[in-house]
Design an enzyme around this catalytic site. Structure first.
Site, short mmCIF file in Angstrom:
data_model
loop_
_atom_site.label_atom_id
_atom_site.label_comp_id
_atom_site.label_asym_id
_atom_site.label_seq_id
_atom_site.Cartn_x
_atom_site.Cartn_y
_atom_site.Cartn_z
N SER A 1 0.83 -1.21 0.00
CA SER A 1 0.00 0.00 0.00
C SER A 1 0.86 1.26 0.00
CB SER A 1 -0.93 0.00 1.22
OG SER A 1 -0.20 -0.16 2.41
N ASN B 1 -1.66 -2.51 12.87
CA ASN B 1 -3.12 -2.36 12.88
C ASN B 1 -3.55 -1.08 13.61
OD1 ASN B 1 -2.96 -4.80 11.65
ND2 ASN B 1 -3.88 -5.99 13.31
N THR C 1 -40.78 25.38 -10.83
CA THR C 1 -40.94 24.05 -10.25
C THR C 1 -41.20 23.15 -11.45
OG1 THR C 1 -43.34 24.23 -9.95
CG2 THR C 1 -41.97 24.96 -8.10
N HIS C 2 -40.72 21.93 -11.39
CA HIS C 2 -40.79 21.01 -12.54
C HIS C 2 -40.14 21.64 -13.77
CE1 HIS C 2 -43.90 18.67 -10.29
NE2 HIS C 2 -44.21 19.90 -9.86
N SER D 1 -14.31 24.56 -28.44
CA SER D 1 -14.50 23.33 -29.20
C SER D 1 -13.38 23.24 -30.23
CB SER D 1 -15.86 23.37 -29.90
OG SER D 1 -15.85 22.51 -31.03
N LYS E 1 -17.91 28.12 -30.23
CA LYS E 1 -18.39 27.52 -28.99
C LYS E 1 -17.62 27.90 -27.73
CE LYS E 1 -20.81 24.25 -28.43
NZ LYS E 1 -21.27 22.93 -28.02
N ASN F 1 -17.82 26.23 -23.94
CA ASN F 1 -18.47 25.14 -23.21
C ASN F 1 -18.23 25.22 -21.70
OD1 ASN F 1 -19.35 23.98 -25.65
ND2 ASN F 1 -17.42 22.88 -25.90
N GLU G 1 -19.57 20.83 -16.03
CA GLU G 1 -19.90 19.46 -16.42
C GLU G 1 -19.04 18.45 -15.66
OE1 GLU G 1 -21.44 20.27 -20.96
OE2 GLU G 1 -19.30 20.15 -20.58
N TYR H 1 -8.97 -6.82 12.72
CA TYR H 1 -8.33 -6.32 11.51
C TYR H 1 -8.33 -7.39 10.44
CZ TYR H 1 -5.13 -4.30 8.16
OH TYR H 1 -4.60 -3.79 7.00
N GLN I 1 -7.42 -2.20 4.38
CA GLN I 1 -6.44 -1.37 3.67
C GLN I 1 -7.11 -0.61 2.51
OE1 GLN I 1 -2.20 -2.61 3.14
NE2 GLN I 1 -2.82 -2.90 1.03
N LYS J 1 -8.25 3.68 2.24
CA LYS J 1 -7.56 4.94 1.95
C LYS J 1 -7.82 5.52 0.57
CE LYS J 1 -4.26 3.39 5.22
NZ LYS J 1 -4.89 2.05 5.30
N1 ARG Z 1 -0.97 -1.37 5.24
C1 ARG Z 1 -1.92 -1.81 6.22
C2 ARG Z 1 -3.20 -0.97 6.15
O1 ARG Z 1 -3.19 0.03 5.50
C3 ARG Z 1 -1.33 -1.71 7.58
C4 ARG Z 1 -1.79 -2.77 8.50
C5 ARG Z 1 -1.18 -4.06 8.18
N2 ARG Z 1 -1.45 -5.03 9.18
C6 ARG Z 1 -1.29 -6.30 8.97
N3 ARG Z 1 -1.58 -7.10 9.89
N4 ARG Z 1 -0.86 -6.73 7.81
O2 ARG Z 1 -4.22 -1.32 6.69
#
Ligand code: ARG
Length: 456
Positions: A23, A110, A155-156, A277, A283, A285, A290, A317, A322, A325
């Protein structure tokens, strides 16, 4: 063996496992939070009697060096740097030697991962709130200049009653205030520290978690170590608040696109926020709007995708977590562009009051005509019916209802008198709606004050 967990393994990880498992490609963005968390943890270990003050000082100086390397983009990644936590610890140990190996005592990636991310989400939430306030301020400033600019209200998407452009725009402002409240709620949810949960059962070292939370700026600590490492509802809250904000921007964008079309021409989007365009030279735009509308779709995807990820996860966990993020980074990065872009659009938009006025046809005053009859004591239901007949007569003769003579009107109801002319005034229709929250200029002036207060 380059992995921190390599002791029980006899062979290297498959390249494909690394690609799937690592990650670091995205959680590198958590490096400041990771290092802040580690510094606090080292201090906590001193309190717990695990590290001497001198060892903690060495570790913390080493961590600041790692921070500098990453900040200056001089950090050299190694093959085993699967995530930010691993990378920082690996490099720390290279810098400070074996004492670096003591830092991970009593903690787990974790509780580190969730702590880092909570810190990051807290900061991101404050950023979002500041952007919303800036956009909201621009909307109020603009609306204030158009408290008395009449336009047809819909409205509408059909002509309904007159409103003012200022009142109309403020109709898109108040949802942002609720977005702000939602982000405040996210801040509250994220403001809980899980460090000390270790892998999931709680750390076996006497860490003062309250002191640690205070040092890291958290309001409170998690009360259950299992929940501490596995709860991600603060992430879902952030994504929901982001999605809702995105949807509000999308609805405003959609209407500005419509109002800037040739047929409406109520507003002109500034060149700075328009594109051309490649084939049609004439044009201009509204691509910015959008894209604002379009990106609300992916924000919604970020939210629903993540909710699907956490549904049915066993405690505690699981690596699925993971996946928390990237949707957050995606939502944040997009909104950090979309909100200021909308502010720019509003700050530079040109209002064609003449085009709006030209669309103020008498039909918009039909309700006021019915209200006129109500004031002559006719029950509203009957008044509605009478005006409906007047509208029908106008249509039959193909003339606006304002061109009907008093005789014409009196043939339908003898309640009509000379003063009916007053019911046919846009200014009168606007002024009549002076209830709090109404479109009357007087009421909108109060609303503007309330709007400014709401951003404080
Ligand atoms: N990269 C992991 C995450 O973002 C960290 C935790 C990893 N823990 C594990 N037991 N492999 O969640």
């Amino acid at each position: 063996m380059t992995q921190l967990w390599g002791g029980r393994f006899t062979g290297p990880a498959a390249e494909l496992l690394r690609q799937l498992n690592d990650s670091i490609g995205f959680d590198i963005r958590l490096y400041n939070e990771d290092i802040d968390g580690s510094i606090a943890w080292a201090n906590g270990l001193v309190g717990a009697g695990v590290l001497t003050a001198e060892e903690a000082k060495q570790i913390n100086e080493g961590l600041e060096k790692v921070r500098e390397e990453i900040r200056l983009e001089k950090f050299v990644f190694a093959a085993g740097d699967e995530d930010i936590h691993t990378a920082v610890e690996r490099r720390l140990t290279e810098i400070v030697g074996p004492v670096g190996g003591k830092l991970h005592t009593g903690r787990s990636r974790n509780d580190q991962a969730v702590t880092d991310f909570r810190l990051w989400v807290k900061r991101a939430t404050k950023d979002m709130a500041a952007e919303i306030v800036a956009l909201g301020t621009a909307m109020i400033d603009h609306a204030e200049q158009h408290i008395e600019t009449p336009m047809p209200g819909y409205t509408h998407l059909q002509h309904a009653q007159p409103v003012t452009w200022g009142h109309w725009l403020l109709g898109h402002f108040w949802p942002l205030v609720r977005d702000l409240e939602r982000f405040h709620a996210v801040l509250h949810q994220a403001d809980e520290m899980a460090l000390g949960s270790a892998a999931f059962a709680g750390t076996a070292f006497p860490i003062d978690r309250d002191a640690l939370a205070k040092e890291l700026g958290f309001k409170r600590i998690t009360r259950n170590s299992l929940d501490g490492v596995s709860s991600r509802d603060y992430v879902a809250d952030f994504l929901y608040a982001s999605t809702m904000l995105g949807l509000h921007l999308s609805r405003l964008a959609e209407q500005l696109i419509l109002f800037s079309s040739t047929e409406f021409s109520f507003v002109v989007i500034a060149d700075a926020y328009s594109t051309g365009s490649s084939i049609m030279p004439q044009k201009k735009n509204p691509d910015t709007l959008e894209l604002t509308r379009g990106k609300s779709g992916r924000l919604l995807g970020d939210l629903t995708g993540f909710l699907a990820t956490i549904k049915g996860l066993p405690s505690t966990y699981d690596k699925d977590l993971q996946e928390d993020k990237e949707p957050v980074f995606d939502a944040y990065d997009n909104l950090r562009l979309l909100v200021p872009v909308m502010r720019g659009v509003i700050e530079t938009i040109t209002v064609n009051a003449d085009k709006m006025a030209a669309q103020l046809e008498p039909g918009l005053l039909a309700t006021d005509l019915a209200d006129y009859l109500v004031k002559k004591n006719l029950p509203f239901r009957q008044a509605h019916h009478v005006v409906g007949q007047i509208v029908q007569l106008g249509e039959k003769r193909d003339i606006p209802i304002t061109d009907l003579t008093l005789d014409d009107l009196q043939e339908i109801s003898d309640l009509f008198e000379e003063d009916v002319i007053e019911a046919f005034s846009v200014e009168g229709a606007l002024a009549a709606r002076s209830v709090p929250g109404g479109t009357a200029p007087k009421a909108v002036r109060v609303q503007i004050e309330q709007a400014r207060d709401a951003l404080k």
